[in-house]
Every structure is written in structure tokens, then in C-alpha cells.
Scaffold this motif. Structure first.
Motif, mmCIF file in Angstrom:
data_model
loop_
_atom_site.group_PDB
_atom_site.id
_atom_site.type_symbol
_atom_site.label_atom_id
_atom_site.label_comp_id
_atom_site.label_asym_id
_atom_site.label_seq_id
_atom_site.Cartn_x
_atom_site.Cartn_y
_atom_site.Cartn_z
ATOM 1 N N UNK A 48 2.718 10.922 7.727
ATOM 2 C CA UNK A 48 1.642 9.165 8.403
ATOM 3 C C UNK A 48 0.405 9.156 6.978
ATOM 4 N N UNK A 49 0.350 7.787 6.117
ATOM 5 C CA UNK A 49 -0.389 7.686 5.215
ATOM 6 C C UNK A 49 -0.730 6.189 5.226
ATOM 7 N N UNK A 50 -2.044 6.420 4.483
ATOM 8 C CA UNK A 50 -2.445 5.221 3.792
ATOM 9 C C UNK A 50 -2.873 4.968 2.840
ATOM 10 N N UNK A 51 -2.581 3.961 2.223
ATOM 11 C CA UNK A 51 -2.822 4.192 0.302
ATOM 12 C C UNK A 51 -3.246 2.855 0.625
ATOM 13 N N UNK A 52 -4.114 3.202 -0.607
ATOM 14 C CA UNK A 52 -4.479 1.400 -0.903
ATOM 15 C C UNK A 52 -4.038 1.129 -1.916
ATOM 16 N N UNK A 53 -3.329 1.394 -2.073
ATOM 17 C CA UNK A 53 -2.887 -0.124 -3.391
ATOM 18 C C UNK A 53 -1.162 0.020 -2.529
ATOM 19 N N UNK A 54 -1.240 0.044 -1.358
ATOM 20 C CA UNK A 54 0.011 -0.499 -0.948
ATOM 21 C C UNK A 54 -0.526 -2.034 0.023
ATOM 22 N N UNK A 55 -1.968 -2.691 -0.165
ATOM 23 C CA UNK A 55 -2.492 -3.397 -0.021
ATOM 24 C C UNK A 55 -1.689 -4.620 -0.385
ATOM 25 N N UNK A 56 -1.821 -4.166 -1.894
ATOM 26 C CA UNK A 56 -1.684 -4.787 -3.040
ATOM 27 C C UNK A 56 -0.430 -5.322 -3.259
ATOM 28 N N UNK A 57 1.155 -4.812 -2.664
ATOM 29 C CA UNK A 57 2.281 -5.290 -2.580
ATOM 30 C C UNK A 57 2.229 -6.939 -2.122
ATOM 31 N N UNK A 58 1.243 -7.191 -1.893
ATOM 32 C CA UNK A 58 0.662 -8.861 -1.817
ATOM 33 C C UNK A 58 -0.172 -9.011 -2.645
ATOM 34 N N UNK A 59 -0.470 -10.029 -3.623
ATOM 35 C CA UNK A 59 -1.437 -10.140 -4.170
ATOM 36 C C UNK A 59 -2.992 -10.503 -3.682
ATOM 37 N N UNK A 60 -2.899 -10.827 -2.786
ATOM 38 C CA UNK A 60 -4.448 -11.327 -2.240
ATOM 39 C C UNK A 60 -4.667 -9.873 -0.759
ATOM 40 N N UNK A 61 -3.970 -8.281 -0.924
ATOM 41 C CA UNK A 61 -4.455 -7.117 -0.711
ATOM 42 C C UNK A 61 -4.080 -7.407 1.158
ATOM 43 N N UNK A 62 -3.261 -8.715 1.231
ATOM 44 C CA UNK A 62 -3.020 -9.043 2.951
ATOM 45 C C UNK A 62 -1.958 -6.959 3.342
ATOM 46 N N UNK A 63 -1.685 -7.006 3.040
ATOM 47 C CA UNK A 63 -0.247 -5.893 3.004
ATOM 48 C C UNK A 63 -1.522 -4.542 3.965
ATOM 49 N N UNK A 64 -0.244 -3.835 4.968
ATOM 50 C CA UNK A 64 -0.725 -3.216 5.503
ATOM 51 C C UNK A 64 -0.428 -2.455 4.950
ATOM 52 N N UNK A 65 -2.174 -0.906 4.611
ATOM 53 C CA UNK A 65 -2.116 0.552 3.671
ATOM 54 C C UNK A 65 -1.423 1.651 4.751
ATOM 55 N N UNK A 66 -0.886 1.428 6.233
ATOM 56 C CA UNK A 66 -0.153 2.400 6.621
ATOM 57 C C UNK A 66 2.003 2.538 6.565
#
Lengths: 446, 73
Positions: free
Chosen positions: A110-128
Motif C-alpha cells: 500500500x502506497x501514498x504518493x504526492x505526485x499521484x494526486x497530480x494525475x489531474x492538474x487540480x491535484x484532486x486524484x487519490x494519492x493512495x
């Protein structure tokens, strides 16, 4: 004459007795035994990293677009990962004396990644994200001939990536302490094409629809329900969910190990790897010199040739030197050297500490350029056919060092099934400014 | 491609070691059979090999993965 006859009879009985004992021994060894749980291994790890060259945001803190509509994406590579792997080892003996070993494994990360939020430019993607990967292997050994044959299968699932693998291997031992192994494996992977949904006019075809950069599919989102559908170009009937692309990896591995003397042994390992299919990742952005945003585009074929050596030496009664060197080259222009040394020191015969150090260096692939360094022509089209800003493809060096401890008391830890415990901590530093820490625990129960 | 020099060096290394081997009987293998003498990566190294395959371009020839099976290269 009588004495001679008695002596001959005596010798005959002696030999008969001797051979009958050998025969009895083989029967004892090769007695058929059903599969029995022999060992349970549990490996648990915590990994934490930081850096500033995330491939999701184009290889750094980036500015998408120009003017008033420009959006800043932070290039943080901050990531935490917690992984657990459980493996059961079952051993049994067949009627012909063959030993059968079954390894059944299950891993969960199980991971949490800061960059994963920015799969959408607004930063609204899930980081997990969670990855689950079961595996099953069977090996049959002929102890008399020193041969073995085996097959295995593996499956891995995470929200944007699925993998199914099969492998087969054979092994032969010779009488001079040499062992030859050959293995073939095939990973049949499916990449889920979840592209960043930025306000790029490049791929938008209308409200709630997006054409993938490879023009394979049109992805539409139902505005009220949020459900995602994918359509083949020109088709009106869509499939639920995101489209996928294949990525296949075929590997042929050869190994040869040799006992050199009572304290020294070595191995040479060679892999020939062929990858085909979609080798990019859809959420890796590339931002060009005019701030145009596209997604990583890499060739659909890659051939890798790594060759490695291991040499392990037991010095005196207390010190072991474990050494490893690998040379790697591929047809994307990347070459690398890896060298590592680990020195387990036995404080007692059952407790050891192991400092280790690993050095790694690589050249960049032909397709890598940092943020804003890939160029576009006068018509704003990329000059290069293939491009990436993923720093795993850049030129860098890394150092990895740490300490391990292993305890395996005779008969196991008191009043438990725990046979051995191993702890290992390492710190990793890359010249790209990525750094990470990893701590792992390995429990063996018998 | 792997250079000719490197291939020759590899073969020379194997030849040198193989030609200087001595026969070791089973009862003499207590050191060779020590868990820390294993000629493979150990299970406790699994996760670090995994992150290295994500963050570095090279993989393989270490008994682990050579690509595939995850979103790494």
C-alpha cells in the motif's frame, strides 16, 4: 580349504550385509511422504522517499500552459510504501524418490504518493494505491541425479496495472560442485490508460470526452453519474471503464554456480529480456520548451542484456564477504554498472551483523530530456519521435548503504515457531536528489 | 550490445574459477551452506530490489525481476 571356504562365506555375508544396508538407506530416504508445511516466511517493509523530479509532473515543478491559464504542478516525489509478503513452503516426496516443493505466496503493498494526486492538474486524484500479488511455484528435484524442473505462475493487480506471468525452469548439478540453471518467463501485462485530464486542447474533442494521444480510444465521462466509457474511434458503442494496452516481457535466464573450495563459491547470471507493447506510462507528462503538454512516448520494443557475477567468501570462522557486480546494456542507449559488497560478521554462530554498500551508475536513454528541454518545431509538433522526462531514464549515480542483523538460534526462538529473524535498514541517495530509506523485517517460522 | 571485450572477460573469469576448483564433499559444506553464503538475493532484500527497479533504468541478472509485473520499467 575349509578355512578358505569359511572366509569366503564370511566375506560374502559381510558384503551382503553391507549392500543391504545401502539399499535400506535409499528406501529410508526415498520413502513417499505427503506434502508437509515446512516453512513460513513473512517479509514486511516500510519504504519512504523524497525528491523533486516526479515523472507525473514532467520531471520537476512545472508550469502547464502559458499566461493567465498556466497551472503550477509541484515535482515532489514524496512517497511512502508499506509492503507485506507471506510465503508458505510445502515439501513432499514421491514414490520414485523425487522431492516436490511448492511455494505459495501472497504480497500486499500500500502506497501514498504526492505526485499521484497530480494525475489531474487540480491535484484532486487519490494519492493512495494498493497492489495485491499472489504467486504459486512447483519444483521437482531428483536427488539422485541432481536435476530439477519447475513451473510457476504470478498475478499482480493494482488500479492502473494488471499482470499475469508464467515461468518454467530446469537445473542440473554436476559432481564437481557446479550447478547450471535455465529459466524462461513471460509477463503478460495490461496498462490501464488513465491519462491526465488536463485542460489541454490537444486531446479534447468535446464536453467530457478525451482522445488518447495514440488515437486508439475516445474516453467519455457521464457528467451526472461520473461513469467512464471508452470508444474505439468512429464507434458509437462504448465499453465501460478505461481502455487498456498490452505490455509483454519475455525473459530467458541462464545461471551457472560453482563451488571453488570449502569457503568460496561464485555464480554467473545472464538474462536476455525482450519487451513489447505499450512501454510508456500514460500519466508521465512531458512538457516541451513551449510549455506544450504531452505524455511520455517511448518505442514499443526494448531489448535488455544484463550479466551479473556473485562471489561469496567465508573468511575464518566469523566473516563472510558477499560481493556482486552487474553490467547492463539495452537498445534504448542505457548502460549501467552495479557493484555491491556486504560483510556479515558473526558475533556468535547464530547472530550476525552485516554492513553493506552498493554503488550504481547509468547513462541516459536516447529519449530522455529534462523539463522544458524537449523541443517542438514551428508547427508546435514535437521534433523527436519519442520523448520522456522520467528521471529513471536519466544519467545518474546512486549510493546505497546500511546495516542488517540476523539471528537464528539452534532450535529457534524459545517457546515459539520462529526459527530466524532478520532486520535490514538502508539509505539510498541518487545524484538526481532522490533519497530514500527502507527498513525490512524477515521472519522465518518452522 | 555487450562488447566483445566484456564477453571475453566473463569467459576468462569463469574459466579461471572453474579451473581452480577443488572437490568439496557434502560434510565439508557447512560454510558454503550458511544462509549468508547463498548465491542469490535474500528475501529481506525483496523490497529494496523492487524500489531500485522503479527508480533505476537497469534490472535483472540478480535472480529478481527483469521488467514486467509492475508499473516500473
Amino acid at each position: 580349504m575349509k578355512k578358505l571356504s569359511l572366509t569366503l562365506i564370511g566375506l560374502y555375508v559381510l558384503f551382503l550385509h553391507g549392500f543391504s544396508q545401502v539399499s535400506q538407506k535409499y528406501e529410508d530416504i526415498f520413502q513417499s511422504k505427503p506434502l508437509k508445511l515446512e516453512e513460513i516466511n513473512l517479509v514486511t517493509s516500510y519504504y519512504s522517499q523524497n525528491g523533486s523530479h516526479s515523472a507525473v509532473t514532467g520531471g520537476g515543478t512545472s508550469l502547464l500552459g502559458l499566461g493567465a491559464n498556466a497551472v503550477t504542478l509541484p515535482g515532489s516525489e514524496k512517497l511512502n510504501d508499506f509492503s507485506n509478503m507471506l510465503e508458505l513452503k510445502l515439501v513432499g516426496y514421491g514414490e520414485t524418490g523425487n522431492r516436490h516443493t511448492i511455494l505459495a505466496g501472497l504480497g500486499i503493498d500500500h502506497h501514498t504518493a504526492a505526485s499521484q494526486k497530480y494525475i489531474t492538474a487540480s491535484g484532486a486524484s487519490s494519492p493512495d494505491g494498493t497492489r495485491v500479488y499472489p504467486s504459486l511455484n512447483w519444483t521437482m528435484e531428483n536427488l539422485n541425479k541432481g536435476t530439477e524442473v519447475g513451473i510457476g505462475t504470478y498475478y499482480s493487480h493494482e488500479y492502473n496495472y494488471n499482470s499475469f506471468a508464467l515461468d518454467g525452469h530446469v537445473g542440473f548439478k554436476n559432481k564437481t560442485g557446479g550447478e547450471f540453471g535455465a529459466k524462461v518467463s513471460a509477463y503478460l501485462d495490461q496498462v490501464v490508460l488513465i491519462y491526465p485530464k488536463d485542460d489541454s486542447t490537444l486531446y479534447k474533442t468535446g464536453t467530457n470526452s478525451l482522445v488518447t494521444p495514440y488515437d486508439q480510444f475516445v474516453i467519455k465521462t457521464n457528467a451526472s453519474s461520473g461513469a467512464v466509457y471508452s470508444y474505439l474511434p468512429g464507434s458509437t458503442s462504448g465499453s465501460t471503464g478505461y481502455p487498456t494496452a498490452s505490455r509483454n516481457t519475455f525473459t530467458a535466464s541462464l545461471s551457472y554456480s560453482q563451488v571453488i573450495n570449502k569457503s568460496l563459491q561464485m555464480a554467473i547470471l545472464f538474462d536476455a529480456v525482450k519487451q513489447e507493447g505499450y512501454l510508456s506510462l500514460p500519466f508521465h507528462r512531458v512538457i516541451f520548451n513551449n510549455h506544450l503538454e504531452r505524455y511520455e512516448k517511448l518505442p514499443n520494443s526494448r531489448t535488455k542484456l544484463p550479466i551479473g557475477f556473485r562471489l561469496n567468501y567465508f573468511i575464518g570462522d566469523d566473516v563472510i564477504i558477499r560481493s556482486y557486480y552487474r553490467y547492463y546494456t539495452d537498445d534504448w542507449g542505457l548502460t549501467s554498472h552495479t557493484a555491491s559488497i556486504e560483510i556479515p560478521y558473526k558475533i556468535t554462530p547464530f547472530f550476525s551483523v552485516s554492513p553493506f554498500y552498493r554503488y550504481y551508475t547509468q547513462t541516459a536513454t536516447k529519449y530522455f530530456a529534462p523539463l522544458y528541454q524537449h523541443k517542438v518545431d514551428a508547427a508546435a509538433n514535437p521534433v523527436e519521435s519519442y520523448y520522456t522526462s522520467n528521471y529513471a531514464s536519466s544519467a545518474f549515480n546512486s549510493n546505497y548503504y546500511g546495516l542488517g542483523m540476523r539471528s537464528a538460534p539452534p532450535g529457534g526462538f524459545k517457546n515459539t515457531y520462529l526459527a530466524s529473524l532478520e532486520v535490514r535498514y538502508g539509505h539510498y541517495v541518487q545524484t538526481t536528489d532522490l533519497n530514500s530509506n527502507v527498513i525490512s523485517l524477515h521472519f522465518t517460522f518452522k | 550490445m555487450i562488447s566483445k571485450k566484456f564477453t571475453l572477460f566473463s569467459l576468462l573469469l569463469v574459466f579461471l574459477f572453474a579451473s581452480s576448483c577443488e572437490t568439496v564433499k557434502e560434510y565439508q559444506k557447512n560454510r558454503l551452506n550458511d544462509a549468508e553464503m547463498a548465491l542469490s538475493s535474500r528475501k529481506v532484500e525483496k523490497n529494496e530490489m523492487n524500489f531500485q527497479s522503479y527508480k533505476e533504468g537497469a534490472a535483472g541478472a540478480n535472480g529478481g525481476k527483469t521488467g514486467g509485473g509492475c508499473g516500473c520499467n
